[in-house]
Design an enzyme around this catalytic site. Sequence first.
Site, PDB file in Angstrom:
ATOM      1  N   GLY A 121       0.765  -1.146  -0.114  1.00 61.04           N
ATOM      2  CA  GLY A 121       0.121  -0.090   0.098  1.00 61.04           C
ATOM      3  C   GLY A 121       0.748   1.231   0.239  1.00 61.04           C
ATOM      4  N   GLY A 162       2.982   2.445  -2.319  1.00 64.19           N
ATOM      5  CA  GLY A 162       3.235   3.082  -3.571  1.00 64.19           C
ATOM      6  C   GLY A 162       2.754   4.326  -4.063  1.00 64.19           C
ATOM      7  N   CYS A 164      -0.415   3.693  -5.846  1.00 65.02           N
ATOM      8  CA  CYS A 164      -1.193   2.483  -5.342  1.00 65.02           C
ATOM      9  C   CYS A 164      -2.414   2.902  -4.847  1.00 65.02           C
ATOM     10  CB  CYS A 164      -0.120   1.953  -4.526  1.00 65.02           C
ATOM     11  SG  CYS A 164      -1.074   0.794  -3.131  1.00 65.02           S
TER      12      CYS A 164
HETATM   13  P1  5GP Z   1       6.849   3.846  -5.718  1.00 69.44           P
HETATM   14  O1  5GP Z   1       8.227   3.651  -5.566  1.00 69.44           O
HETATM   15  O2  5GP Z   1       6.113   4.279  -6.852  1.00 69.44           O
HETATM   16  O3  5GP Z   1       6.493   4.628  -4.227  1.00 69.44           O
HETATM   17  O4  5GP Z   1       6.189   2.250  -5.313  1.00 69.44           O
HETATM   18  C1  5GP Z   1       6.776   1.275  -6.295  1.00 69.44           C
HETATM   19  C2  5GP Z   1       5.945   0.017  -5.998  1.00 69.44           C
HETATM   20  O5  5GP Z   1       4.325   0.229  -6.045  1.00 69.44           O
HETATM   21  C3  5GP Z   1       6.166  -0.852  -6.754  1.00 69.44           C
HETATM   22  O6  5GP Z   1       7.296  -1.612  -6.771  1.00 69.44           O
HETATM   23  C4  5GP Z   1       4.829  -2.070  -6.416  1.00 69.44           C
HETATM   24  O7  5GP Z   1       5.294  -2.698  -5.380  1.00 69.44           O
HETATM   25  C5  5GP Z   1       3.992  -1.017  -6.056  1.00 69.44           C
HETATM   26  N1  5GP Z   1       2.816  -0.937  -7.011  1.00 69.44           N
HETATM   27  C6  5GP Z   1       2.940  -0.806  -8.305  1.00 69.44           C
HETATM   28  N2  5GP Z   1       1.774  -0.692  -9.146  1.00 69.44           N
HETATM   29  C7  5GP Z   1       0.961  -0.660  -8.098  1.00 69.44           C
HETATM   30  C8  5GP Z   1      -0.546  -0.941  -8.218  1.00 69.44           C
HETATM   31  O8  5GP Z   1      -1.308  -0.731  -9.066  1.00 69.44           O
HETATM   32  N3  5GP Z   1      -1.185  -1.246  -6.891  1.00 69.44           N
HETATM   33  C9  5GP Z   1      -0.242  -1.383  -5.797  1.00 69.44           C
HETATM   34  N4  5GP Z   1      -1.162  -1.734  -4.913  1.00 69.44           N
HETATM   35  N5  5GP Z   1       0.871  -1.201  -5.767  1.00 69.44           N
HETATM   36  C10 5GP Z   1       1.428  -1.149  -6.753  1.00 69.44           C
END
Ligand code: 5GP
Length: 347
Positions: free
Chosen positions: A177, A179, A182
């Site tokens: 959660g 991300g 996300c």
């Molecule tokens: P960020 O670095 O952008 O904060 O987080 C990246 C991570 O978000 C990814 O490695 C993956 O674990 C998560 N993530 C990517 N796409 C999605 C999505 O559509 N839904 C959710 N719940 N998590 C995502």
Amino acid sequence: MRIETDVKLDFKDVLIRPKRSTLNTRSAVDVNRVFRFLHTGSEWKGFPLIAANMDVTGTLAMARALGKHGALTALHKHYPERELAEFFAGADGAHAFYSLGTTAADLKKLAAVAKAAPVRLICLDVANGYAEKFLDIVKAVRDAHPEAVIMAGNVVTGDMTEALVIAGADIVKIGIGPGSVCTTRRVTGVGYPQLSAIIECADAAHGLKGLVCADGGCTVPGDVAKAYGAGADFVMLGGMLAGHDECAGEIRWETRDGEKVAVGMAFYGMSSETAMKKHAGGVAHYRAAEGKTVETPYRGPVEATISEIMGGVRSMMTYIGAAHLKEVSKRTTFVRVTAQTNDVFGG
Ligand code: 5GP
């Protein structure tokens, strides 16, 4: 029903307290780490940062660019089999994880690519690493690929981290959660503040000689520094690496003062409607999208961003007197700067 009332923290809830240090310059610190993996016994040395296995960031170009800095890329799983086999056969293949989900087709494709080329790093990735079936698949992949380092996730608690390490994971991926694109916390109400998840899961994994990768929620280099401080062995980034030349996707251009300038690039979650339309023909009727689509500013080559991140981590190390990245978590004291997490929705 039960309520846990002890405080759980996110990156924004803490700062790292400076400590007396004999290090005067950023050049005196080493941001590389050497890991010997639990199940393979193999050794890896580099800057423990991983580009996320998302369509936009998990590209071959990203693996080539980050590889120059000793960092890694988890390739997204939608490259054709032949392209992956060619890539893993080349020198840059050593800087990339082969990513997959848990379907029979995913496992079959991995077997085919691994037969054609050496796949040294595998990222077994599901949104919810708590399904019992996931442990069986980790075991099966461990048995089928004894030489490969396996990173598996995602989970956020010590019990499941231990179960994954015992099942065959060398690295457990932590984060549900946090991300930037996300929406799981909004849509499902499920999640766990990321800093606490890292602290608790790192403790569990390290007790078994396993490693953890903090995945999601870093928005600035200081968050990457805090993740290492909390005990993360690796840090995975999506949003911070989006918007670069090495990413997949169209650049949006605008004409400003008669000149054409690159303005932004799309970035979307892997369970967003955008991704599901692209790869599965739409959102299945039994599920809701748990990701969103945003536009990130266009930022040119990823080189400058990775140098900024490494610079931030180096500087943090001089503030706390850690000459080697390995010492960072031992030398970290977090100061709590918020009363209680109230923005729980991450991205
Ligand atoms: P960020 O670095 O952008 O904060 O987080 C990246 C991570 O978000 C990814 O490695 C993956 O674990 C998560 N993530 C990517 N796409 C999605 C999505 O559509 N839904 C959710 N719940 N998590 C995502």
